[in-house]
Motif scaffolding. Structure first.
Motif, PDB file in Angstrom:
ATOM      1  N   THR A 198       0.842  -1.286  -0.020  1.00  0.00           N
ATOM      2  CA  THR A 198      -0.053   0.062   0.153  1.00  0.00           C
ATOM      3  C   THR A 198       0.816   1.328  -0.163  1.00  0.00           C
ATOM      4  O   THR A 198       0.817   2.179  -0.829  1.00  0.00           O
ATOM      5  CB  THR A 198      -0.918   0.115   1.317  1.00  0.00           C
ATOM      6  N   SER A 199       1.745   1.443   1.046  1.00  0.00           N
ATOM      7  CA  SER A 199       2.505   2.652   1.202  1.00  0.00           C
ATOM      8  C   SER A 199       3.404   3.040  -0.227  1.00  0.00           C
ATOM      9  O   SER A 199       3.403   3.959  -0.394  1.00  0.00           O
ATOM     10  CB  SER A 199       3.565   2.545   2.134  1.00  0.00           C
ATOM     11  N   VAL A 202       0.760   4.289  -2.782  1.00  0.00           N
ATOM     12  CA  VAL A 202       0.432   5.523  -2.582  1.00  0.00           C
ATOM     13  C   VAL A 202       1.317   6.617  -2.748  1.00  0.00           C
ATOM     14  O   VAL A 202       1.124   7.722  -3.310  1.00  0.00           O
ATOM     15  CB  VAL A 202       0.092   5.755  -1.028  1.00  0.00           C
ATOM     16  N   LYS A 206       0.900   9.780  -5.106  1.00  0.00           N
ATOM     17  CA  LYS A 206       1.456  11.179  -4.837  1.00  0.00           C
ATOM     18  C   LYS A 206       2.233  11.832  -5.891  1.00  0.00           C
ATOM     19  O   LYS A 206       2.095  13.104  -6.102  1.00  0.00           O
ATOM     20  CB  LYS A 206       1.953  11.255  -3.568  1.00  0.00           C
ATOM     21  N   LEU A 232      -4.893   0.623   4.330  1.00  0.00           N
ATOM     22  CA  LEU A 232      -5.223   1.285   3.354  1.00  0.00           C
ATOM     23  C   LEU A 232      -6.161   2.523   3.895  1.00  0.00           C
ATOM     24  O   LEU A 232      -7.417   2.117   4.403  1.00  0.00           O
ATOM     25  CB  LEU A 232      -5.807   0.882   2.136  1.00  0.00           C
ATOM     26  N   GLU A 235      -8.674   8.217   2.793  1.00  0.00           N
ATOM     27  CA  GLU A 235      -8.043   9.113   1.948  1.00  0.00           C
ATOM     28  C   GLU A 235      -7.168   8.949   1.063  1.00  0.00           C
ATOM     29  O   GLU A 235      -6.921   9.515  -0.136  1.00  0.00           O
ATOM     30  CB  GLU A 235      -7.708  10.424   2.791  1.00  0.00           C
ATOM     31  N   ASP A 236      -6.279   7.779   1.253  1.00  0.00           N
ATOM     32  CA  ASP A 236      -5.455   7.387   0.375  1.00  0.00           C
ATOM     33  C   ASP A 236      -6.078   6.478  -0.743  1.00  0.00           C
ATOM     34  O   ASP A 236      -5.590   6.587  -1.984  1.00  0.00           O
ATOM     35  CB  ASP A 236      -4.445   6.419   1.046  1.00  0.00           C
ATOM     36  N   LYS A 237      -7.038   5.799  -0.448  1.00  0.00           N
ATOM     37  CA  LYS A 237      -7.977   5.182  -1.465  1.00  0.00           C
ATOM     38  C   LYS A 237      -8.626   6.388  -2.399  1.00  0.00           C
ATOM     39  O   LYS A 237      -8.350   5.822  -3.524  1.00  0.00           O
ATOM     40  CB  LYS A 237      -9.129   4.290  -0.967  1.00  0.00           C
ATOM     41  N   LEU A 239      -7.261   9.186  -3.065  1.00  0.00           N
ATOM     42  CA  LEU A 239      -6.207   9.461  -4.187  1.00  0.00           C
ATOM     43  C   LEU A 239      -5.905   8.541  -4.897  1.00  0.00           C
ATOM     44  O   LEU A 239      -5.622   8.854  -6.102  1.00  0.00           O
ATOM     45  CB  LEU A 239      -4.933   9.735  -2.946  1.00  0.00           C
ATOM     46  N   LEU A 240      -5.627   7.239  -4.693  1.00  0.00           N
ATOM     47  CA  LEU A 240      -5.497   6.405  -5.640  1.00  0.00           C
ATOM     48  C   LEU A 240      -6.339   6.066  -6.958  1.00  0.00           C
ATOM     49  O   LEU A 240      -6.241   6.065  -8.129  1.00  0.00           O
ATOM     50  CB  LEU A 240      -5.340   4.857  -5.121  1.00  0.00           C
ATOM     51  N   THR A 337      -0.320  -0.601  10.228  1.00  0.00           N
ATOM     52  CA  THR A 337       0.258   0.560   9.396  1.00  0.00           C
ATOM     53  C   THR A 337       1.875   0.601   9.409  1.00  0.00           C
ATOM     54  O   THR A 337       2.363  -0.069  10.392  1.00  0.00           O
ATOM     55  CB  THR A 337      -0.288   1.861   9.857  1.00  0.00           C
TER      56      THR A 337
END
Length: 437
Positions: A198-199, A202, A206, A232, A235-237, A239-240, A337
């Motif tokens: 995930t990281s 992400v 970005k 996940l 907000e990251d989802k 963004l993706l 995380t």
């Protein structure tokens, strides 16, 4: 295209045809039939290990059982013993699938699955990815994972990538210059899907946001992205979804078990009820009502080589109120995380990079029980570990050499042997923590 992926598993002794046929049968059960199947498999796997596994018989302190809740909850500390002491009669490393956990919980160990159980794991993966039109034999994967740096390990992994029809983006360096190279591959290759940590994914999103690029505009064959191994956030989802222009699928799994939960096309995090039995327990090892947070405890219904019965994976989760035995829905996963390490050169590496580094100190002798890595300054890392004996100079040099290989030179590492490690209020240990903002 020739089904290289299925064939390579079959050649390695994984009975894929039989596993796929069994999974199809399980999926087709009515709710009542599924209930009978789960109860029978629970009884069968416990009785097998009580009769054939000295490690589990000793842990359980019984030779037979009548009440499921009388069985002990197995934790990762119980597994800090040499693998040979934990295998069932008739199973050996040579006739089983053997691997190491990532150590993301801070308590790494080596595990085994019998080959049929591992074939079912692959059948389960194939079935769920198929929900999104992905075929492991033909769909081209953009893979955001680590890779061994040593020559033989690297070549072995690359060969597996070839058989599995995937292109690997090594995630040890995620600086803008490297991400630009990633982007060029998407411009020139016909990827069908993205899969990985995930990281790392992400960070790539970005980077695309900064450049104002939508990924499927330059790679129109892209259908879906599956993220795994780390939390996940919503907000990251978002963004993706925005930067990739494709559906984002959240996956939750454990290498020693199987896929635990996989987001279905109805946006539900559907728990695997075909090869696993998942419980949510309180601190007294009692099942909590759906909708209540508790420890995620999992039974592998098919693994005869090694017992994973009422196994506390180290995560906290909540099952949705509408869950049934046949279709449990994971409402929320709490934890898992990993921070991102920023290094003096500007390089960024996800916390799971430390899995590859700590491999250097994880031996199957039970010495290093737990560890955490803390980044206290941009160039300084502190490793706190629990071990029966102090790390010696040769081990430290080995670790530092691995760190230089995977990350960069001139980093300062300080080692602290501890009696116990600090945990959060849920008892969770975070393997990597960065105090550098």
């Amino acid at each position: 295209m020739f089904p290289l992926f299925d064939l390579s598993l079959q050649i390695n002794g994984f009975q894929m045809k039989e596993a796929k046929a069994e999974l199809r049968k399980i999926v087709a059960f009515s709710e009542k039939e599924h209930g009978v199947f789960v109860e029978n498999k629970k009884l069968e796997i416990v009785h097998f290990h009580l009769q054939n596994n000295a490690f589990y018989k000793d842990l359980a302190g019984m030779t037979s059982f009548t009440n499921w809740e009388d069985l002990p909850v197995l934790n990762k500390k119980n597994l800090q013993k040499p693998l040979l002491d934990r295998l069932s009669k008739g199973y050996f490393p040579k006739n089983s699938y053997v691997n190491k956990t990532s150590g993301s919980s801070g308590t790494p160990f080596i595990f085994a699955k019998d080959k049929y159980c591992h074939a079912l794991t692959w059948a389960s993966n194939i079935y769920r990815f198929g929900w999104y039109g992905i075929d492991f034999n033909t769909s081209y994967q953009a893979r955001f994972y680590g890779i061994p740096m040593d020559f033989i390990g690297n070549k072995k992994e690359r060969f597996k990538d070839f058989l599995s029809h995937r292109f690997r983006f090594s995630i040890f360096d995620l600086s803008d210059e490297i991400l630009e190279g990633f982007l060029n591959h998407f411009r020139t290759k016909k990827f069908d899907y993205i899969n990985g940590y995930t990281s790392s994914i992400v960070l790539f999103a970005k980077f695309l946001q900064k450049k104002n690029i939508i990924l499927n505009a330059i790679c129109p064959t892209l259908k879906v992205c599956m993220v795994t191994s780390e939390m996940l956030f919503e907000e990251d989802k978002l963004l993706l979804e925005k930067q990739f222009g494709i559906p984002i699928v959240n996956e939750y799994g454990a290498s020693e078990l199987d896929l635990i939960a996989f987001e279905n096309p109805q946006d539900e995090w559907q728990v695997n009820s075909e090869t696993l039995f998942v419980e949510i327990l309180d601190d007294n090892n009692k099942a909590v009502p759906n909708g209540t947070a508790g420890r995620i405890v999992i039974t592998s219904l098919f693994n005869k080589a090694h017992p994973f019965i009422r196994y506390d994976i180290g995560d906290i989760g909540i099952l949705d109120e509408k869950s049934t035995l046949q279709k449990p829905i994971l409402k929320k996963l709490i934890g898992r995380t990993n921070d991102v390490a920023t290094l003096p050169s500007g390089k960024k590496s996800p916390g799971l990079t430390f899995y590859y580094v700590t491999k250097s100190i994880i031996e199957d002798d039970g010495n290093v029980k737990e560890f955490v890595i803390k980044q206290t300054k941009i160039d300084t890392f502190e490793i706190e570990y629990v071990s029966e004996i102090e790390l010696n100079l040769a081990q430290i040099e080995k670790i530092e050499k691995a760190i230089a290989l995977y990350l960069e030179n001139d980093l300062v590492f300080i080692f602290h042997k501890k009696e116990k490690l600090e945990r959060n209020n849920r008892g969770k240990l975070k393997q990597f923590i960065s105090f550098v903002k």
